[in-house]
Write a protein that holds these residues in place. Structure first.
Motif, short mmCIF file in Angstrom:
data_model
loop_
_atom_site.label_atom_id
_atom_site.label_comp_id
_atom_site.label_asym_id
_atom_site.label_seq_id
_atom_site.Cartn_x
_atom_site.Cartn_y
_atom_site.Cartn_z
N GLY A 19 0.82 -1.21 0.00
CA GLY A 19 0.00 0.00 0.00
C GLY A 19 0.85 1.26 0.00
N THR A 201 -6.54 -2.80 -2.64
CA THR A 201 -6.60 -3.13 -1.21
C THR A 201 -6.76 -1.86 -0.38
N VAL A 202 -5.91 -0.87 -0.66
CA VAL A 202 -5.94 0.37 0.13
C VAL A 202 -7.30 1.05 -0.01
N SER A 205 -10.47 -2.34 0.97
CA SER A 205 -10.54 -3.41 1.96
C SER A 205 -10.78 -2.89 3.39
N TYR A 208 -7.81 -3.41 5.75
CA TYR A 208 -6.50 -2.77 5.54
C TYR A 208 -6.06 -1.90 6.74
N THR A 248 -5.95 -8.81 4.01
CA THR A 248 -6.43 -7.50 3.51
C THR A 248 -6.86 -7.61 2.05
#
Ligand code: DP6
Length: 333
Positions: A19, A201-202, A205, A208, A248
């Motif tokens: 990330g 993901t950042v 999620s 995260y 994550t």
């Protein structure tokens, strides 16, 4: 001729970089910690030439793809901007990583390119500045500038402040005879590139933010364990951090899943090894392959146990701690 060659090795993160808070400067959300390997060096040669009208990039002598050439050219633009030398360059990069080994990250490549290019263009960079430059090619390359255990600080802020404060440095710890047994579960190219997976993901999620918070605690505990020479604690934290990173991704939408059936079979085997009293802990990056951390004295036993699961001894590589990036003389052109 100022043809300069540099060599650098891959690194495996024990506390992951996953990330970015700045996509352009490659500023990470978290501080990460890795082990640079002795195996699979990448050698990169850079030769600026006045007559060139564009950078020319080859992979072990063969023309590189447009995408790769573009990535190298954008990196060289940073070096040219810093040095005031406008010449384009011939760049050749040769790596020794078995294809798809899951070690073929861009880390070794951009660390070698950063050192060769900075030297060829006359940039006088201290190791910290070199690491910041390598980071601009690929985040994890910041760590391959150094050997052994390395920490890459997330730094603070964005823009110039973030750029200045996010660099890697070696961790001064008592020697630890660690090995990483690499199990090649699947060597095909990944479906989702790690850059896109990180971004997704950042931004999507829900798991995260807690992983980011947990990662800071992992870092403190792992640094203490390294100082104490406590491989078991280092391994436990590394495994927890990697599993958390993959969690994550499972929480992202659309979900990203790099772990395959073969990955889980290796994880089961690692657990069996521990139950049998052998210290072994797993970590996985943006792919299905597994790296098993263990004491060097146990590496043959770990390799044999894991080979049974992945099916063939050729699918196992035993890696150990290695040095950072160095100039290795003039190129061959
Ligand atoms: C899962 O350094 O390849 O291997 O900065 O976008 O080039 P970019 O990403 P990269 O990501 C590596 C991610 C990882 C974990 C790690 O090495 O820390």
């Amino acid at each position: 001729m100022n043809s300069i060659a540099a060599v650098a090795n891959p690194n495996i993160a024990l506390i992951k970089y996953w990330g970015k808070r700045d996509e352009v400067l490659h500023l990470p959300m978290t501080t990460s910690l890795s082990l640079t390997l002795r195996e699979f060096p990448t050698t990169t040669t850079v030769e600026p030439r006045p007559e060139l009208t564009a950078d020319r990039v080859t992979l072990a002598g063969a023309p590189a793809s447009e995408a790769f050439t573009g990535r190298v050219a954008r990196f060289l633009d940073l070096v040219r901007a810093g040095s005031g030398d406008r010449r384009y360059a011939m760049v050749d990069t040769a790596n020794t990583v078995p294809t798809g080994a899951g070690l073929a990250s861009s880390a070794a490549g951009f660390a070698a390119l950063a050192l060769a290019a900075a030297t060829a263009y006359g940039l006088d960079l201290d190791p910290r500045a070199l690491s910041r430059l390598a980071r601009r090619g690929s985040g994890s390359a910041a760590r391959s500038v150094f050997g052994g255990f390395v920490v890459w600080w997330r730094g603070e802020g964005v823009g110039a402040a973030g750029d200045l404060s996010s660099f890697a440095e070696p961790i001064d710890v008592p020697p630890m005879d660690a090995a990483l047994v690499v199990a090649l579960v699947d060597t095909r190219e990944k479906a989702v590139p790690s850059r896109e997976a990180m971004r997704r993901t950042v931004s999507t999620s829900p798991f995260y933010p807690p992983w980011v918070a947990e990662s800071a605690r992992h870092l403190d505990r792992m640094r203490a364990a390294l100082r104490a020479g406590d491989l078991a604690t280092v391994g436990e934290i590394a495994e927890a951090n990697a599993l958390g990173m993959h969690a994550t991704m499972l929480g992202a939408r659309p979900a990203v899943r790099y772990l395959a059936a073969g990955t889980l079979a290796v994880l089961d085997r690692v657990q069996e090894l521990r139950a049998a009293g052998i210290g072994a802990w797993a970590t996985m990056d943006a792919g299905p392959n597994v790296k098993v951390l263990c004491d060097s004295r146990d590496s043959a036993a770990v390799a044999a146990a894991v080979a049974e699961v992945v099916g063939a001894a050729e699918r196992i590589v035993i890696a150990t701690s290695g040095p950072g990036a160095v100039i290795c003389g003039n190129g061959h052109r």
